[in-house]
Motif scaffolding. Structure first.
Motif, mmCIF file in Angstrom:
data_model
loop_
_atom_site.group_PDB
_atom_site.id
_atom_site.type_symbol
_atom_site.label_atom_id
_atom_site.label_comp_id
_atom_site.label_asym_id
_atom_site.label_seq_id
_atom_site.Cartn_x
_atom_site.Cartn_y
_atom_site.Cartn_z
ATOM 1 N N ALA A 15 4.980 1.948 10.793
ATOM 2 C CA ALA A 15 5.309 1.611 12.173
ATOM 3 C C ALA A 15 6.190 0.368 12.272
ATOM 4 C CB ALA A 15 4.025 1.402 12.970
ATOM 5 N N LYS A 16 6.602 -0.174 11.122
ATOM 6 C CA LYS A 16 7.457 -1.356 11.051
ATOM 7 C C LYS A 16 6.804 -2.609 11.650
ATOM 8 C CE LYS A 16 11.855 1.164 10.860
ATOM 9 N NZ LYS A 16 11.258 2.500 10.686
ATOM 10 N N GLU A 17 5.471 -2.643 11.632
ATOM 11 C CA GLU A 17 4.756 -3.836 12.050
ATOM 12 C C GLU A 17 4.723 -4.877 10.940
ATOM 13 O OE1 GLU A 17 0.988 -2.261 13.137
ATOM 14 O OE2 GLU A 17 1.753 -1.150 14.871
ATOM 15 N N ILE A 18 4.812 -4.423 9.696
ATOM 16 C CA ILE A 18 4.889 -5.292 8.519
ATOM 17 C C ILE A 18 5.878 -4.659 7.550
ATOM 18 C CG2 ILE A 18 2.512 -6.150 8.735
ATOM 19 C CD1 ILE A 18 1.745 -4.180 6.469
ATOM 20 N N GLY A 19 6.281 -5.404 6.533
ATOM 21 C CA GLY A 19 7.113 -4.841 5.478
ATOM 22 C C GLY A 19 6.246 -4.122 4.463
ATOM 23 N N TRP A 20 6.862 -3.205 3.706
ATOM 24 C CA TRP A 20 6.095 -2.489 2.686
ATOM 25 C C TRP A 20 5.589 -3.429 1.604
ATOM 26 C CZ3 TRP A 20 3.966 2.161 2.751
ATOM 27 C CH2 TRP A 20 4.380 3.055 3.745
ATOM 28 N N ASP A 21 6.278 -4.556 1.397
ATOM 29 C CA ASP A 21 5.820 -5.518 0.391
ATOM 30 C C ASP A 21 4.677 -6.386 0.912
ATOM 31 O OD1 ASP A 21 7.392 -6.855 2.245
ATOM 32 O OD2 ASP A 21 8.404 -8.111 0.758
ATOM 33 N N GLU A 22 4.283 -6.179 2.181
ATOM 34 C CA GLU A 22 3.179 -6.937 2.768
ATOM 35 C C GLU A 22 1.892 -6.126 2.849
ATOM 36 O OE1 GLU A 22 4.741 -9.834 6.073
ATOM 37 O OE2 GLU A 22 5.798 -7.911 6.300
ATOM 38 N N VAL A 23 1.916 -4.883 2.379
ATOM 39 C CA VAL A 23 0.724 -4.041 2.424
ATOM 40 C C VAL A 23 -0.362 -4.630 1.519
ATOM 41 C CG1 VAL A 23 -0.210 -1.776 1.811
ATOM 42 C CG2 VAL A 23 1.981 -1.939 3.010
ATOM 43 N N GLN A 24 -1.575 -4.736 2.049
ATOM 44 C CA GLN A 24 -2.707 -5.282 1.284
ATOM 45 C C GLN A 24 -3.782 -4.243 0.988
ATOM 46 O OE1 GLN A 24 -4.343 -8.824 3.120
ATOM 47 N NE2 GLN A 24 -2.325 -9.700 3.519
ATOM 48 N N VAL A 25 -4.017 -3.320 1.924
ATOM 49 C CA VAL A 25 -5.089 -2.338 1.763
ATOM 50 C C VAL A 25 -4.610 -0.963 2.216
ATOM 51 C CG1 VAL A 25 -6.931 -4.041 2.085
ATOM 52 C CG2 VAL A 25 -6.057 -2.787 4.070
ATOM 53 N N ASP A 26 -5.240 0.078 1.674
ATOM 54 C CA ASP A 26 -4.937 1.437 2.131
ATOM 55 C C ASP A 26 -5.635 1.686 3.463
ATOM 56 O OD1 ASP A 26 -3.861 3.955 2.178
ATOM 57 O OD2 ASP A 26 -4.993 4.731 0.470
ATOM 58 N N ASP A 27 -5.124 2.674 4.197
ATOM 59 C CA ASP A 27 -5.772 3.096 5.428
ATOM 60 C C ASP A 27 -7.092 3.791 5.120
ATOM 61 O OD1 ASP A 27 -3.544 2.758 7.562
ATOM 62 O OD2 ASP A 27 -2.523 3.843 5.950
ATOM 63 N N CYS A 28 -7.892 3.994 6.142
ATOM 64 C CA CYS A 28 -8.988 4.945 6.075
ATOM 65 C C CYS A 28 -8.386 6.302 6.423
ATOM 66 C CB CYS A 28 -10.077 4.571 7.078
ATOM 67 S SG CYS A 28 -11.491 5.699 7.088
ATOM 68 N N PHE A 29 -8.667 7.324 5.607
ATOM 69 C CA PHE A 29 -8.041 8.619 5.829
ATOM 70 C C PHE A 29 -9.025 9.743 5.539
ATOM 71 C CE2 PHE A 29 -7.179 7.371 1.437
ATOM 72 C CZ PHE A 29 -7.548 8.509 0.726
ATOM 73 N N SER A 30 -8.705 10.898 6.046
ATOM 74 C CA SER A 30 -9.515 12.089 5.812
ATOM 75 C C SER A 30 -8.862 12.902 4.707
ATOM 76 C CB SER A 30 -9.627 12.919 7.093
ATOM 77 O OG SER A 30 -10.385 14.080 6.880
ATOM 78 N N GLY A 31 -9.602 13.097 3.615
ATOM 79 C CA GLY A 31 -9.089 13.841 2.478
ATOM 80 C C GLY A 31 -9.464 15.308 2.551
ATOM 81 N N PRO A 32 -9.354 16.024 1.418
ATOM 82 C CA PRO A 32 -9.722 17.432 1.378
ATOM 83 C C PRO A 32 -11.158 17.658 1.837
ATOM 84 C CG PRO A 32 -8.546 16.802 -0.619
ATOM 85 C CD PRO A 32 -8.826 15.536 0.126
ATOM 86 N N ASN A 33 -11.356 18.739 2.585
ATOM 87 C CA ASN A 33 -12.677 19.107 3.101
ATOM 88 C C ASN A 33 -13.252 18.062 4.058
ATOM 89 O OD1 ASN A 33 -12.715 21.481 1.466
ATOM 90 N ND2 ASN A 33 -13.354 20.233 -0.281
ATOM 91 N N GLY A 34 -12.375 17.237 4.632
ATOM 92 C CA GLY A 34 -12.819 16.268 5.617
ATOM 93 C C GLY A 34 -13.515 15.049 5.058
ATOM 94 N N ILE A 35 -13.490 14.875 3.737
ATOM 95 C CA ILE A 35 -14.138 13.718 3.109
ATOM 96 C C ILE A 35 -13.362 12.452 3.454
ATOM 97 C CG2 ILE A 35 -14.776 12.644 0.920
ATOM 98 C CD1 ILE A 35 -15.135 15.439 -0.232
ATOM 99 N N VAL A 36 -14.060 11.437 3.938
ATOM 100 C CA VAL A 36 -13.423 10.180 4.316
ATOM 101 C C VAL A 36 -13.080 9.390 3.057
ATOM 102 C CG1 VAL A 36 -13.698 8.000 5.546
ATOM 103 C CG2 VAL A 36 -14.602 10.112 6.537
ATOM 104 N N GLY A 37 -11.844 8.920 2.966
ATOM 105 C CA GLY A 37 -11.401 8.128 1.818
ATOM 106 C C GLY A 37 -10.711 6.861 2.259
ATOM 107 N N GLY A 38 -10.319 6.066 1.285
ATOM 108 C CA GLY A 38 -9.605 4.824 1.590
ATOM 109 C C GLY A 38 -10.542 3.714 2.024
#
Length: 217
Positions: free
Chosen positions: A52-75
């Motif tokens: 969303a261009k709120e930060i630079g890609w070199d400023e990323v610290q953590v992954d998002d919370c996301f839904s993986g295969p079969n709806g398993i929560v990851g990240g």
């Protein structure tokens, strides 16, 4: 052009803002709530924020919370912000960010006492503007074994994430095209290590776990 993340348990120890907090990677009761071991992060510094261009890609610290295969929560599940912060959860730290932490606070991968290989606690997100068919894709690491193969197609037994060393864990058997970036991390610099032909038959398989939304103008 990607972000690689390493997973660790997170125990909330300090809140310093809506999305800024400090957490321990080990149960604080084991080290007397040692403040020197706190890892300070901004849970808003995620791939989605960079997209969303709120930060630079070199400023990323953590992954998002996301839904993986079969709806398993990851990240990352510790956040995302006050007052929803949980006392304990998972945190996926950007690999270079984690490597730069003080030794006393730096988490191990795999986490202590884990029942899996290091790559089972890793995710990766390819930058959406990269000249790569994997651009914008997220992959999560699994342990897998090739049981049969037909060209680039392979019948694989995939262990539940983080449980390949658990004797009671039951793998899921599936057919997958190991040359398709729509199904797994396949291409230059791939973190997937198994393959058909002369490639290893047991090891890391990074399966697709969704994509970032369309790039913000």
């Amino acid at each position: 052009m990607r972000c690689v993340f390493v997973g660790t348990p997170g125990y909330l120890g300090r809140v310093s803002g809506l999305t800024q907090c400090g957490f321990w990677a080990h149960d604080p009761e084991d080290h007397g709530f040692d403040a020197a071991r706190l890892i300070e992060v901004d849970l808003a510094c995620t791939p989605s924020a960079a997209q969303a261009k709120e930060i630079g890609w070199d400023e990323v610290q953590v992954d998002d919370c996301f839904s993986g295969p079969n709806g398993i929560v990851g990240g990352t599940t510790l956040g995302p912000r006050w007052p929803e912060l949980r006392l304990a959860g998972g945190v996926y730290l950007e690999r270079d960010f984690a490597a730069g932490l003080p030794e006393a606070a730096r988490p191990s991968c795999p986490p202590a006492g884990a029942d899996g290989q290091d790559y089972e606690f890793m995710t990766e997100v390819f930058w959406p503007h990269a000249a790569d068919p994997r651009a914008g894709a997220r992959y999560a690491g699994h342990h897998a074994e090739v049981l049969d193969e037909r060209g680039t197609l392979a019948r694989v037994a995939v262990c539940p994430p983080g449980r390949s060393l658990d004797p009671v864990a039951s793998p899921v058997v599936m057919w997958i095209d190991l040359a398709s970036s729509e199904q797994c991390d396949a291409g230059p610099g791939s973190l997937t290590t198994i393959g058909t032909g002369d490639l290893p038959k047991s090891g890391a398989l990074f399966l697709i776990s969704g994509r970032l939304s369309a790039e913000t103008p």
